[in-house]
Design a protein around this motif. Structure first.
Motif, PDB file in Angstrom:
ATOM      1  N   THR A   1      31.666  75.574  40.741  1.00  0.00           N
ATOM      2  CA  THR A   1      31.822  74.277  41.408  1.00  0.00           C
ATOM      3  C   THR A   1      33.349  73.680  41.006  1.00  0.00           C
ATOM      4  OG1 THR A   1      30.717  72.919  39.699  1.00  0.00           O
ATOM      5  CG2 THR A   1      29.776  73.901  41.637  1.00  0.00           C
ATOM      6  N   LEU A   2      34.101  74.464  40.668  1.00  0.00           N
ATOM      7  CA  LEU A   2      35.670  73.951  40.059  1.00  0.00           C
ATOM      8  C   LEU A   2      36.523  74.261  41.041  1.00  0.00           C
ATOM      9  CD1 LEU A   2      36.040  75.951  36.496  1.00  0.00           C
ATOM     10  CD2 LEU A   2      35.904  73.469  37.078  1.00  0.00           C
ATOM     11  N   PHE A   3      37.384  72.810  41.163  1.00  0.00           N
ATOM     12  CA  PHE A   3      38.602  73.109  42.374  1.00  0.00           C
ATOM     13  C   PHE A   3      39.477  73.395  41.412  1.00  0.00           C
ATOM     14  CE2 PHE A   3      37.259  71.699  46.323  1.00  0.00           C
ATOM     15  CZ  PHE A   3      36.417  70.588  46.051  1.00  0.00           C
ATOM     16  N   LYS A   4      40.179  74.648  41.763  1.00  0.00           N
ATOM     17  CA  LYS A   4      41.470  75.195  41.152  1.00  0.00           C
ATOM     18  C   LYS A   4      42.636  74.666  41.866  1.00  0.00           C
ATOM     19  CE  LYS A   4      42.932  79.554  39.155  1.00  0.00           C
ATOM     20  NZ  LYS A   4      42.586  81.258  39.244  1.00  0.00           N
ATOM     21  N   LEU A   5      43.708  74.462  40.783  1.00  0.00           N
ATOM     22  CA  LEU A   5      45.096  74.188  41.390  1.00  0.00           C
ATOM     23  C   LEU A   5      46.147  74.478  40.694  1.00  0.00           C
ATOM     24  CD1 LEU A   5      46.330  70.556  40.792  1.00  0.00           C
ATOM     25  CD2 LEU A   5      43.870  71.255  40.023  1.00  0.00           C
ATOM     26  N   LYS A   6      47.259  74.761  41.559  1.00  0.00           N
ATOM     27  CA  LYS A   6      48.714  75.393  40.924  1.00  0.00           C
ATOM     28  C   LYS A   6      49.102  74.254  39.803  1.00  0.00           C
ATOM     29  CE  LYS A   6      51.377  78.975  41.154  1.00  0.00           C
ATOM     30  NZ  LYS A   6      51.829  78.739  39.484  1.00  0.00           N
ATOM     31  N   TYR A   7      49.263  74.871  38.487  1.00  0.00           N
ATOM     32  CA  TYR A   7      49.894  73.522  37.713  1.00  0.00           C
ATOM     33  C   TYR A   7      51.199  74.359  36.986  1.00  0.00           C
ATOM     34  CZ  TYR A   7      49.777  70.135  33.967  1.00  0.00           C
ATOM     35  OH  TYR A   7      50.474  69.055  33.317  1.00  0.00           O
ATOM     36  N   PHE A   8      52.332  73.927  37.722  1.00  0.00           N
ATOM     37  CA  PHE A   8      53.432  74.797  37.382  1.00  0.00           C
ATOM     38  C   PHE A   8      53.404  76.359  37.155  1.00  0.00           C
ATOM     39  CE2 PHE A   8      55.396  70.861  36.583  1.00  0.00           C
ATOM     40  CZ  PHE A   8      54.471  70.064  36.195  1.00  0.00           C
ATOM     41  N   ASP A   9      53.410  76.916  35.871  1.00  0.00           N
ATOM     42  CA  ASP A   9      53.492  78.388  35.836  1.00  0.00           C
ATOM     43  C   ASP A   9      52.047  78.983  35.509  1.00  0.00           C
ATOM     44  OD1 ASP A   9      54.546  78.881  32.496  1.00  0.00           O
ATOM     45  OD2 ASP A   9      53.113  77.383  33.585  1.00  0.00           O
ATOM     46  N   ARG A  10      50.998  78.030  35.642  1.00  0.00           N
ATOM     47  CA  ARG A  10      49.625  78.317  35.411  1.00  0.00           C
ATOM     48  C   ARG A  10      48.619  77.722  36.446  1.00  0.00           C
ATOM     49  NH1 ARG A  10      49.488  74.829  30.040  1.00  0.00           N
ATOM     50  NH2 ARG A  10      51.639  74.389  30.538  1.00  0.00           N
ATOM     51  N   TYR A  11      47.217  77.697  35.898  1.00  0.00           N
ATOM     52  CA  TYR A  11      46.364  77.035  36.850  1.00  0.00           C
ATOM     53  C   TYR A  11      45.603  75.995  36.137  1.00  0.00           C
ATOM     54  CZ  TYR A  11      47.006  80.281  40.772  1.00  0.00           C
ATOM     55  OH  TYR A  11      47.917  81.079  41.616  1.00  0.00           O
ATOM     56  N   ALA A  12      45.062  74.787  36.707  1.00  0.00           N
ATOM     57  CA  ALA A  12      44.525  73.737  36.301  1.00  0.00           C
ATOM     58  C   ALA A  12      43.272  73.557  37.098  1.00  0.00           C
ATOM     59  CB  ALA A  12      45.203  72.761  36.170  1.00  0.00           C
ATOM     60  N   TYR A  13      42.396  73.009  36.678  1.00  0.00           N
ATOM     61  CA  TYR A  13      41.074  72.537  37.392  1.00  0.00           C
ATOM     62  C   TYR A  13      41.196  70.901  37.521  1.00  0.00           C
ATOM     63  CZ  TYR A  13      39.812  77.322  36.397  1.00  0.00           C
ATOM     64  OH  TYR A  13      39.692  78.533  35.992  1.00  0.00           O
ATOM     65  N   LEU A  14      40.220  70.619  38.694  1.00  0.00           N
ATOM     66  CA  LEU A  14      40.002  69.004  38.672  1.00  0.00           C
ATOM     67  C   LEU A  14      38.822  68.954  37.953  1.00  0.00           C
ATOM     68  CD1 LEU A  14      40.766  68.209  42.462  1.00  0.00           C
ATOM     69  CD2 LEU A  14      42.202  67.785  40.312  1.00  0.00           C
ATOM     70  N   SER A  15      38.697  67.890  37.246  1.00  0.00           N
ATOM     71  CA  SER A  15      37.528  67.508  36.018  1.00  0.00           C
ATOM     72  C   SER A  15      36.190  67.295  37.128  1.00  0.00           C
ATOM     73  CB  SER A  15      37.873  66.341  35.353  1.00  0.00           C
ATOM     74  OG  SER A  15      36.377  65.847  34.528  1.00  0.00           O
ATOM     75  N   GLN A  16      35.074  68.334  36.410  1.00  0.00           N
ATOM     76  CA  GLN A  16      33.979  68.082  36.934  1.00  0.00           C
ATOM     77  C   GLN A  16      33.031  66.906  36.201  1.00  0.00           C
ATOM     78  OE1 GLN A  16      32.825  72.020  35.681  1.00  0.00           O
ATOM     79  NE2 GLN A  16      32.236  72.787  37.723  1.00  0.00           N
ATOM     80  N   SER A  17      33.810  66.647  35.029  1.00  0.00           N
ATOM     81  CA  SER A  17      33.083  65.587  34.067  1.00  0.00           C
ATOM     82  C   SER A  17      33.958  65.396  33.053  1.00  0.00           C
ATOM     83  CB  SER A  17      31.718  66.225  33.466  1.00  0.00           C
ATOM     84  OG  SER A  17      31.322  65.709  32.608  1.00  0.00           O
ATOM     85  N   ALA A  18      33.864  64.078  32.247  1.00  0.00           N
ATOM     86  CA  ALA A  18      34.788  63.606  31.482  1.00  0.00           C
ATOM     87  C   ALA A  18      34.304  64.080  30.004  1.00  0.00           C
ATOM     88  CB  ALA A  18      35.324  62.369  31.658  1.00  0.00           C
TER      89      ALA A  18
END
Ligand code: NSS
Ligand code: MG
Length: 430
Positions: A168-185
């Protein structure tokens, strides 16, 4: 700011006083040579009446305005038990800020249409009432957290790892790599306890959930707490005291808004500690005794929870879930390695899970093993594992989904009505 007063502040005892109001035309009807306009603002409504003999100009203007036109109205207060709020304003002046020929939302609007025009649906006093209750619930939470010595922290939303499963991760481009939107802090709160011991955060959490149920959003507001030195039973006490305070304080401050949406307040009044506690084993026994086809070890979904909630007249806990049904970070039950020290809080009346919480695995080697057992790479959690290498302590925490709690408190038929602009798999606009 114009020197107006709020609609709700116009009282019968103000008879004879001249007032200025600003708001939107909520209802309008003409009777003979009179125009009745029910004006709406953020406080509520008040009836205004335009009589031709009092002011021909104002009467002519009032005849022209459409529903939801923005207007400023002046007149003299008159007590009148026939008016919706027992008082009305005998208007002799109206300034039309913007006239609306046709407001697209009508009484028979479908839910889907209301969501399509959610930006206009926010005119609705019913929607405003839901948002007032939601805001008051969080105001109450902040009050309780402050008086109980918890520190607010501000964790990142751009992260590199899953907390609640990679699916259930939302993946997004983060400059030259990838990041996710937090599921939980949670993982970041666990780092914060080494300096602050008792911490909380209120952030949006993101879940690429494909499930189209009445309790899932892809973006929701997440109140999370984490505490050093607390075990599962300690954190459950924190949960019930916090939720009880939120509900009772909101009943105190927003009772009329709540009663607009639910008539029976019994379960809300019952929301006082201690909440009932049943084990997962007991929950399975109850479900099986009611004819539900479920075996020990299976996860309880919304349907099973709905049936379980019929047994209770207040929020309640289910604790001691099977290890394989729960997240990698949860501490194994020392008395039964099949289980973890986890507890969910379920809301009654069919609403089910509103809080997920647990004691965390604080042993380095065991946590590495759990990560491996879940098919994940310990290298992705190197910083998180460090927390178990430098002064690890027993600690516990939980996450409360605010929209789910509000949906129960107001008996909403879907969690989407508890958020300003709902995000679901099929809805990203407006
Ligand atoms: N700090 C923690 O221990 C929180 C933990 N990491 C966590 O995220 N648990 S949870 O997945 O059960 O989510 C927690 C709560 O968050 C709500 N939640 C969880 N997922 C959703 C979705 N998709 N929509 C709306 N609300 C949601 C729901 O009330 C859950 O009980
Ligand atoms: Mg959960």
């Amino acid at each position: 700011m114009i020197d107006k007063i709020y609609c709700a502040d116009v009282r019968p005892e103000m008879e004879g006083r001249r007032v200025k109001l600003a708001g939107w035309v909520y209802r309008k009807r003409e009777v003979g040579k009179k125009v009745f306009i029910v004006l709406r603002d953020s406080s509520g409504i008040v009836q205004t009446i335009f009589k031709k003999e009092l002011s021909e100009e104002a009467y002519a203007e009032a005849k022209k305005v459409g529903i939801e036109s923005s207007v400023i109205i002046e007149g003299v207060v008159k007590a009148d038990p026939r008016a919706p709020t027992g008082v009305e304003v005998q208007a002799d002046k109206i300034q039309v800020i913007q006239n609306v020929e046709f407001f697209p939302i009508t009484k028979d609007a479908s839910d889907e249409f209301l969501l399509d025009v959610r930006h206009l649906h926010l005119h609705s006093p019913k929607v405003a009432g839901i948002m007032k209750v939601k805001a008051t619930m969080m105001q109450a939470a902040r009050e309780w957290l402050l008086q109980d010595g918890w520190y607010e922290v501000f964790p990142p939303i751009l992260v590199t790892g899953a907390v609640e499963g990679g699916a259930t991760l939302f993946k997004l481009k983060y400059f030259d790599r990838y990041a996710y939107l937090s599921q939980s802090a949670q993982l970041y709160l666990e780092a914060a306890i080494f300096g602050l011991e008792k911490v909380w955060s209120f952030t949006p959490s993101f879940r690429a959930e494909k499930s189209r149920t009445r309790r899932h959003l892809t973006e929701f507001w997440h109140l999370e707490l984490e505490a050093a030195w607390m075990d599962l039973w300690d954190i459950m006490k924190v949960e019930e005291e916090l939720v009880s305070y939120m509900v009772q304080r909101t009943l105190e401050l927003r009772r009329s808004d709540i009663e607009t949406l639910r008539k029976d307040l019994t379960t809300l009044k019952n929301t006082v500690p201690p909440f009932p506690r049943i084990s997962y084993d007991e929950a399975i026994d109850i479900l099986q005794s009611k004819g539900v086809q479920i075996e020990w070890g299976e996860d309880m979904g919304a349907d099973e929870e709905r049936i379980l909630t019929q047994e209770f007249e207040s929020p309640f806990f289910v604790y001691g879930y099977p290890k394989h049904a729960k997240a990698f970070y949860m501490k194994e039950d020392p008395e039964d390695p099949r289980k973890v020290l986890a507890a969910d809080m379920l809301a009654p009346e069919g609403y089910g899970e509103v809080i997920g919480g647990s004691q965390r695995e604080d042993d380095y080697d065991k946590l590495v093993q759990r990560i491996l057992d879940e098919g994940m790479d310990p290298k992705d959690y190197e910083w998180y594992l460090d927390l178990r290498k430098y002064g690890s302590v027993p600690h516990s925490g939980f996450g409360l989904g605010l929209e789910r709690l509000v949906a129960w408190v107001l008996k909403l038929d879907h969690v989407r009505w508890a958020t300003l602009f709902p995000r679901t798999p099929s809805r990203l606009y407006p």
